[in-house]
Design a protein around this motif. Sequence first.
Motif, PDB file in Angstrom:
ATOM      1  N   SER E  86      73.262 138.684  19.838  1.00 22.84           N
ATOM      2  CA  SER E  86      73.877 139.820  20.517  1.00 22.84           C
ATOM      3  C   SER E  86      73.214 140.081  21.854  1.00 22.84           C
ATOM      4  O   SER E  86      73.868 140.321  22.859  1.00 22.84           O
ATOM      5  CB  SER E  86      73.756 141.066  19.650  1.00 22.84           C
ATOM      6  N   GLN E  89      74.271 137.552  24.438  1.00 26.90           N
ATOM      7  CA  GLN E  89      75.646 137.763  24.869  1.00 26.90           C
ATOM      8  C   GLN E  89      75.748 138.985  25.780  1.00 26.90           C
ATOM      9  O   GLN E  89      76.432 138.969  26.793  1.00 26.90           O
ATOM     10  CB  GLN E  89      76.528 137.952  23.642  1.00 26.90           C
ATOM     11  N   PHE E  90      74.999 140.014  25.423  1.00 30.60           N
ATOM     12  CA  PHE E  90      75.006 141.240  26.213  1.00 30.60           C
ATOM     13  C   PHE E  90      74.450 140.977  27.611  1.00 30.60           C
ATOM     14  O   PHE E  90      75.065 141.318  28.611  1.00 30.60           O
ATOM     15  CB  PHE E  90      74.175 142.311  25.493  1.00 30.60           C
ATOM     16  N   MET E  93      76.821 139.109  29.753  1.00 33.42           N
ATOM     17  CA  MET E  93      77.919 139.906  30.300  1.00 33.42           C
ATOM     18  C   MET E  93      77.443 140.768  31.448  1.00 33.42           C
ATOM     19  O   MET E  93      78.113 140.886  32.474  1.00 33.42           O
ATOM     20  CB  MET E  93      78.527 140.762  29.193  1.00 33.42           C
ATOM     21  N   VAL E  94      76.266 141.352  31.288  1.00 31.50           N
ATOM     22  CA  VAL E  94      75.748 142.226  32.335  1.00 31.50           C
ATOM     23  C   VAL E  94      75.530 141.430  33.618  1.00 31.50           C
ATOM     24  O   VAL E  94      75.950 141.836  34.705  1.00 31.50           O
ATOM     25  CB  VAL E  94      74.418 142.876  31.891  1.00 31.50           C
ATOM     26  N   GLN E  96      76.842 138.586  34.526  1.00 29.04           N
ATOM     27  CA  GLN E  96      78.088 138.057  35.082  1.00 29.04           C
ATOM     28  C   GLN E  96      78.791 139.110  35.919  1.00 29.04           C
ATOM     29  O   GLN E  96      79.373 138.826  36.956  1.00 29.04           O
ATOM     30  CB  GLN E  96      78.990 137.600  33.946  1.00 29.04           C
ATOM     31  N   LYS E  97      78.708 140.353  35.449  1.00 29.80           N
ATOM     32  CA  LYS E  97      79.407 141.403  36.165  1.00 29.80           C
ATOM     33  C   LYS E  97      78.614 141.858  37.384  1.00 29.80           C
ATOM     34  O   LYS E  97      79.155 141.988  38.473  1.00 29.80           O
ATOM     35  CB  LYS E  97      79.613 142.593  35.211  1.00 29.80           C
ATOM     36  N   ASN E  98      77.336 142.076  37.197  1.00 31.87           N
ATOM     37  CA  ASN E  98      76.571 142.762  38.235  1.00 31.87           C
ATOM     38  C   ASN E  98      75.853 141.831  39.200  1.00 31.87           C
ATOM     39  O   ASN E  98      75.477 142.244  40.280  1.00 31.87           O
ATOM     40  CB  ASN E  98      75.537 143.691  37.594  1.00 31.87           C
ATOM     41  N   VAL E 108      74.895 131.105  33.444  1.00 37.56           N
ATOM     42  CA  VAL E 108      75.782 130.176  32.746  1.00 37.56           C
ATOM     43  C   VAL E 108      75.055 129.463  31.614  1.00 37.56           C
ATOM     44  O   VAL E 108      75.688 128.943  30.707  1.00 37.56           O
ATOM     45  CB  VAL E 108      76.372 129.131  33.710  1.00 37.56           C
ATOM     46  N   PHE E 109      73.734 129.456  31.681  1.00 33.30           N
ATOM     47  CA  PHE E 109      73.007 128.751  30.630  1.00 33.30           C
ATOM     48  C   PHE E 109      72.736 129.639  29.424  1.00 33.30           C
ATOM     49  O   PHE E 109      72.273 129.178  28.403  1.00 33.30           O
ATOM     50  CB  PHE E 109      71.676 128.228  31.177  1.00 33.30           C
ATOM     51  N   PRO E 111      74.623 131.326  27.131  1.00 32.83           N
ATOM     52  CA  PRO E 111      75.228 131.088  25.817  1.00 32.83           C
ATOM     53  C   PRO E 111      74.612 129.880  25.117  1.00 32.83           C
ATOM     54  O   PRO E 111      74.489 129.848  23.893  1.00 32.83           O
ATOM     55  CB  PRO E 111      76.708 130.853  26.127  1.00 32.83           C
TER      56      PRO E 111
END
Lengths: 340, 196, 439, 182, 202, 368
Positions: E86, E89-90, E93-94, E96-98, E108-109, E111
Motif C-alpha cells: 500500500s 502504491q500510495f 500516486m503522490v 506521479q501527480k505532484n 516508474v520503478f 511498482p
Amino acid sequence: MFILLQTTTISLSAIGLPVLIIGALGLIFGLILAVASKVFAVEIDPRVEEIIEVLPGANCGACGQAGCAGYAEQIVNGGEAIDKCAPGGSDVVAQIAQIMGMEASSSDRKVAVIHCSSGGHENTNWKYQYEGVETCKAAANVAGGPNSCSWGCMGLNDCMRACIFDAISIDSNGMRLIDLEKCTGCGACVKACPRALIDLVPINRNVYIKCSSKDKGVEARQVCGSLHPCIGCGICAKKCPVDAISIQNNLASIDYEKCINCGLCASACPTKSILDLLVGTRKQAEINPEGCIGCTICAKVCPVQAISGELKKIHEVDKAKCIGCELCVPKCPKKVIEMV
Amino acid sequence: MKFTKELTKGFVKDNPIFVLVLGLCPTLAVTTSVINGLGMGLAATFVLMCSNTIVSMIKNITPPKIRIPIYIVVIASFVTIVDMVMAAYLPALHKSLGLFIPLIVVNCIILGRAEAFASKNNVLMSIADGIGMGLGFTLSLVVIATVREILGAGTWLGMRVTPLSYDPMLIAILAPGAFITLGFLMALINMIKEKK
Amino acid sequence: MRLKTFPGGIHPPDEKHYSASAPISNFPTPKRVIIHLSQHIGAPSTPVVEKGERVQKGQLIAKASGFVSLNQHASISGMVNKIGNFLHPTGAMSTAIEIISDDQNDMIALDDDPKYLDLPVDVLKERIENAGICGMGGAGFPTHVKLSPPEDKPIDTVILNGVECEPYLTSDYRLMLRNSDEILSGLKIIMKVVGAKKGMIGIEENKPDAIALMQKRCAKEKDIEVVALKMQYPQGAEKQLIYAATNRKVPAGGLPMAIGVVVQNVGTAFAIYEAVRYQKPLIDRVISITGPMVKTPMNLLAPIGSLYSDLVEHCGGITGTLGKAISGGPMMGFALPSLEAGMTKGSSGLVLLGEEAARSMAEHTCLRCARCVDICPMNLMPSMIANSVKYDDLDMAVQAGLNDCIKCGSCAYVCPAQIRIVQWIDTGKIRYAEAQRKK
Amino acid sequence: MKYYLKLGFILLIFCAIASGVLAYINTLTAPIIAERKAREAIETRSALIPGAEFHEVQASDGSIFYEARDPETQEIMGYTFNASDLGYSSTVQTMVGVDPDFKVIAIRIVDQAETPGLGANCTSPSFTDQYKGLAIEDLYVNKDGGVIVPIAGATITSRCIANSIRKKAIEVRDEINQGGGE
Amino acid sequence: MGYLGEIFVMAMTAIFIQNFVLARFLGLCPYLGVSKKLDSAIGMGMAVIFVMTLASAITFLINKYLLIPYNIMYLQTIAFILTIASLVQFVEMVIQKNAPALYKSLGVFLPLITTNCAVLGVAILNTTAFRSDSVTPYNFLDSILNGFFSGVGFTVVLVAMAGLRMRMDKADLPKSMKGMPIALIIAGIMALAFYGFMGFQI
Amino acid sequence: MNSKDKLIVSPAPHMHDKTTIPNIMWHVVLALVPALLFATYYWGFRALLLTLTGAVTAVVCEAIIQKLRKVPITVHDGSAFLTGLLLAFNIHVGAPIWLPIVGAAFAIIVGKQVFGGLGNNPVNPALLGRAFLMASWPTRMTSGWVAVKGFAMSGINNLPRIANNLQELSPKAYDLVTSATPLGVAKTLRDSSFVADINAQAGGIDLSGRIFNSLTEMETLKNLFWGNIGGCIGEVSAFALLLGAAYLLYKNIIGWRIPLFYIGTVFVLSFLFGGLPGSGSSILLPFFHIFSGGLLLGAFFMATDYTTTPLTKKGRIVFGIGCGLLTIVIRLVGGYPEGVSYSILFMNVMTPLIDRLTMPKAFGRVKK
C-alpha cells in the motif's frame, strides 16, 4: 488437522484481536488507496491502461522495464516489443497485439527479395583485393566497393547479420537466398544493405528482377560476375501481358500491383536476370469442351498462342505451349477454362 | 485433456525458472542441498495451489482497484500457514529455509500466476496450473540443488555419492557457485534448444 | 630546448629517404590528362568546354558552381576527348574531363606584376579565386573561401604548414628547398589578404635544411617566425599544428578562424604567389612518386590530371610485384584499385608498396589495451567508438567522440588487435549522418 | 465516498478472514512449537550434564543460566548457559555445560549460519569434543595460545566460539562467586 | 565504539560484507531484470533506497506497536507485505501527480519494488537483527539506517552489473550464453569479487 | 573471394606498428621468467612443475573450447599461457598438483571463454581462478606453505634480535615467526587477544612490538626484496618482479599509471595506518607492504591487464587508487592477510563504470 481440532480449544480473544487489528489495517489501506487513486489521478493513454489490465501485474521486471505499467507505457510510446512478458505467456502477447492493432493479415504479408544474382562469390569480377572491415557498409566506402559492378552485392553479409530470424543464407552458387518461410518482412535487411538491393514484395508475387544495375547494357555485362545482369533491353516489358514491367535507367522493374505471376518475362529475358519461383509448378489451362462456345476470346488473350480453334468451334489448349499464366481463365465468358 | 495440459506445462514448456526466469531469489538461496530445494519447492507448490484456488473462486467479487492487495493478502495467509506448520512439524527444514519462507509472498511466480491465470480461469484449471507450475518449480530446484550438492558437498540428499578422495568444491554451495551453476544450466538449455 | 608539439600522437618511421634527396624535376607533357571536376571540398565544378573542343594550356575548362567550389583549368593543350567517369585518386569513380595532348603546348598569356603586394585586397582575392587554388595538403578546401573570414572573426596569425608529417612524402620539403622565396612571398600575400600581423612557418625537425633555409630567408622579417616542430604524427594536422605553434585550441566543430588563425600548406602559398604575381592558374604541382616499389623515386612538377601510371613510368616503372598503390601518404591516403587515375590539386604523392608491406592482418577483438586512447591527438576513445559502431550503439560512439575524429589514423596504426578503427569511425559517421537525416 | 468505503470494507473483510484463519492455525501450532523448543532446550541441557536436574537462575544482568543439581543429593553438578557472538557471517549460539570448577563438560552449537563446508563444520563432534575438560584459561584457539584446534579454513568461527564461551563462563563464574543469583 | 562506529559497521556490512543481492540472494529479479541499461539501473537503485528506508521505518513501528504488544508476531508477513504494497502504491500516486519529473526518473520503478523481496526481506531482518555487540536489538533509527544501507548495497551492485552488461552487449558472446546465462555468471563473478570483504573485523 | 592478381585496397592507414597481440603476451610471459627462475631456485623443481602445469592446462582448455565453439584456435597468442602462468603464480608451492589444473581450467572457461574469449572477459581470469580456488578449497590454498630453505617464512631471520630465547619465552610467538608469511605475521599481530597473550607469556615485555619492528627492519626487507621468504610462487622475489616490470615499462607494454597509483596509494596508506594500533609509523613500513605478498605481482602484471582495466587515462588513475585503497583495507582490517587479488577483482567489476565516469573531453571541447 482434524485431530488437532478436537484437542485444542479455541480462544476467542486469541482470534478476535488479530482479526480486529489486521482488518483495521486492511480498511485503512483500502481507504487510503481508494481515495489516493482519485485525488492523485493522472491521465494516461487509454491503450496503456488497457495493456496494464492485460498484463499480469506481478511487476517482476523480467521485461527489463520498470514494472507492468512501465512496460505498457513502453509498448505504446517506446516501441518496445510485445512479447517480453514472461509470466503472461502467449495469451497476453495475443491480447496486447489486439490492443495495439498489430495483427497483420497473412495475405498482406511481405517478404524480402534481393535484386542481385551475384553475391560476392568466386565468379564475381573484382576491382581489387579488399582488406578491411568485413561489412558491406564499410567496404562500400572504400574506393567505391570491391566488386566491379558498383550496383551489385558485395557479399559481406550485412543483410545476414541484420536478420534476427536467420532467414538469409548462401546457396551453393554464393548467392544470398531468403527463406520465405522464416522471413517476417521486418525490413531490417532492407535498411542494412548499403546498395539498396533488397526490398519488400508481397509474398504471393513470385517473379523478381535479380539485378539492380543501372549501367548500360555493355558495361553491365562487362562488370557483372554472375552474367545475369539486366541490360535494359526491354524485351520483358514488351512480353508482359499486363504492362507491369517498365524500364528506367537501363533497369527493368516490376509493378507488383499489376503483376500476375505469369513468368513470361522470365522466360523471355535474354540474360536470365529475372527469377521465376513458380517455374515448373504452374498448372496449365484446360478448356472444358462441354461449355466452350468458340468465342475466341481466350485465344486472343493468350500471350503465347497456345489456344487454337476457329470461331464457334471448340477451342483447345496446346499443352506444349501453355505457360500457365491464367490470363484466359477470367476472360472466358462461360467460365469453362480451368487450371489443372 | 486440458487439465493435464495445464498440469504438465510447468515442467518443460513454461518452466518457471529455466524458461520464464522467475522467482530466482529462493532458487539460488535454498538450493545448497536437495532436501532444502525439495522443501522450498513443495512449500511454494502448496501456496501456489491454494492461492490459485482462492483467487479463482473470488475472481468475480474483487474490485479491480484493490485486486493486488487482496491477492497479496490471500497469498500471505497461505505463506504464513506454511510457515507455522513447517515450524511445528519440520523444524530443521524451517530453520534452513529461514527468511525465504515468508519471502514466498513476493515470489513473482505466485502473484504472477494468480493474476495471469487464476483470475481468468475456473477453479479446476487454476488448481492444475498451480500444481503444475509448483511442481515445475520444485523440479528445477531439485535439479539445481543436485548439481550444487554433489559438486559442493559430494553428497546427494545427504548420502555420499562421490568417492572419498573427492575434495568437495565448496564454491558450488556458496553464493558465487549458485549464480554460476544456474548460469551454466541455462546456457545448457539454450544449447539444447538451438540444436533442435 | 624542447621542440614544440601537441599531446598524443605517434612516431611511425618517416621513410622519406626514398625521395628526399631527389630535387624537383619537370615531368614532360603527358599524352593525356584527366582533370576531375571535384578536386576540392564543395560543389563539383561545371564544365564550360565540350567534347571535341580544343583547349589551350591554362584555359578555363570548368568553372566554380558556387562560392564553395573551384575553377579548373586545362593543364596541357589539346582536344577534349571525353567528359565522363574516371578513376579519382580517392579510389572511386568520378566525373572528369579528359584532354588528349596535341603536343603544341601553347599556353594562355601571363603577365608579370612585380608590385603585386601593393594591390588591393579584393584584387588579390579575385586572382586567387580565378586561379582555382585549393588547399594542396590533401583536404582541398577552396583557398579563396578560407581567406574570406567573416568580419567578426579577425585573423591575427597565418601559419604555413611545411610539416609534411606523413611518412614517405617529400614534395613540400623539396618545394621549400627550391622555392623558399616564393613561398615566403605567398605567406605575405595571405597575411595581407586576411590582415594578419603574424606569420609562422611550421616545419618538422626531420627537415633541418629546410628549417635552416627558411630561417635564413626570414631573418629580416620581424613578423614571420620559423617554428621547428617535434617529429610526431599528425603534427601537420591543422588543429595539432595550431596548438603546437600557438598553444591555441580550435574549438570542437569549429574552424581555425574562430581563434584567429589561418593555416595554409606551403604548396598552396607557392600557388598563391604564382596566381597573384603572374595570374597563373593552378595547373601543375609537385608530387612525390616514392616507395620501395618505385625504381627511381622522384619529386616531379607535373600537370594536374597527369595519370599516375605515366608518372610511375617516368620514374623508371615498378620493381617487383606491386601490392598497393597509395594516393597521398600512407597514413591518410587512399589505396587505388589501379594506377589509371588522374592526379588532382591535392595529390601530394603516390606511394607504391610491395605485396608484403601491403598486407594487413585480420582484425581481432579489441583487447582494450588503450593504446589508441593514449595516443589519440584529439583525446578521444577510438576503440570505444569503433566497438560502439560495430554493435550499433551510435549514442555511445558520439559520446566517445565520433564527430570529433580527424581520421589521422594514429589509432589504427598502433592497434595491436589490428582493428581498422578509422574505417569503423568512417562507417559510424555515415550511419550517424543517415540517422540525423531521418530525424 | 460510498464507493471508497466499499473498497475499504472489502479489503477489511479479506484481511479479517485471513487473520482469523491464521490466528486459529496459530493457536494450533504455537503450543507445539513452544513445547518443542522447551523440550529441545531440556534435551540439550541434559545431554551436556546427564542425569542432572536443572534450576533456572537469573543473573544480575538479567540473563539466565541453569544450575545442574544431582536429583538425589541436590549437590551442584555444574552449570549450563548459552554463549553467543558474531562469527564469520552469523551469530553463533552455543550451549555450554561446565562442572563446578568451571571446567567444560561439553558444548553444543545451538544456532549458526556460517559458511557451509567451512564455518558450518563447527557443529561436528571433532570440533566440539575438543572443549571437553578445558579450563577457562585454555579456551583459546591454538593460534591465540589455547589448545583448541580451529576448523580448517574457519579460524574466525572457531575463535568466536572459543571467545564467546570464555567470556560467558567468566561472567557466570563471577556471578556465582559474588554470591549473586540468590 | 560509539554510535558512529556502529553506523559504519552497519554500512560496511549491508553494502559489502552481507550484500543483499550477492550474499543474501534478495532482490534478484530486479537485479537481473533492470540491469540492462545504466540509466534505468540508477533510477531503480534510487527508488529502492527510498522504499527500503521508508519501509524499514514503517514496518518497525508496526512491529513494535502493533504486533509485539498484542503478541501476534505470526501475522508479521501479512501485515508487512500489506503495508509495503500500500505504501509503495500510495507514494507512487503522490509522486506521479505532484512531481512528474521525479516520477519519470524514479517513480516508474516503484511498482516493481512491491514484489522486490529485498524490501520485505529488510523489514523482516530488521526485527531479528542485532547490533555488532550481538545483544542489542535494532532500534528505530538502526532499522532506518539498515534499510538505507541495504538499499545502497543493492544499488551499488545493480549499477556495477549494468555497467558490465553494457560491455557484454558489445562482445562476441557464444550464442547460448547470451542474455540470462551470462548475466548470472557475471553475478557469480561479482559475488566472488565481493568475497574480499568477508570476515572484516571492524 | 578476392582475385590474387589485383591490387590490394584497404582503408587508411596503410602502415602499422609492429606490435601485435602475441607479441605483447609473450613479452609479458618473458617478463615473468625472472620470477619463475627465482621461485625454481628457492623451491626447486616443484615450483616450475606447478607453474607449467597451470600454463599448459590453460592452453589446452582454451584450445578445446575454441574447437567446440568452432572459432579459430588462437592459443599461439600466448594469452592463455599467460593466464595459466599467473594463476599458478598465485598458488603456493606446497599445493597439490591438481590445484593449478582445476584453477586454470576455471579461469579459462568461466573467466574468459564464456564471454567470447580474449578481450571480452570482465575480470582478470587468473585472479578469478585464484578467487575460485580460495572459495572452493580454502584449506588447500592457505595451509601447507613451504618456507625457503634455511629461512623463516616471515623473512625474520635473526631471531635473537627479538629475544634471545624466543622459543622458550613464547612458543606461540616463535611458531608465528617461523611458520607464517610476513603478511600473516603482520595480520596476527593486529589481533589484540593474541598480542596480550604472547606478551603475557613473555613476562610483560613488548614482544609483539619487537616482532613487528623486526618485520620492517632492513634485514627483513632485504629478504623480502630477494625472496628469502615464504609465499606464493610468483610473489617470491620483489627484485625479479621489478626486473620484469621494468622491462615491460621500457617496452611500453604496460602503462605507468595503474602501477604508480596503486603502489603509491599503498605507500601512503601503509605509512599512515600500517603500524600496529597505538604505535608510531616508520618510513620502512610502506616498503614492507610493497615488497611483501602479491602487491608487485598484482600491480605490475595483473592490475595492468588490458581487458579488465579502464580505457581512459583518468580511469586508470582511479583504478590504481581504488586497488591500493582496498588492498590496504583488506590487509589491515579484512578477513585475509592479503588483499591484492580481491581488490583488483573488485575494481575490475567497477571498470565499466569508471570508464563511463571518466570519459575524456575531446581536444578543443570545452567542459560544460
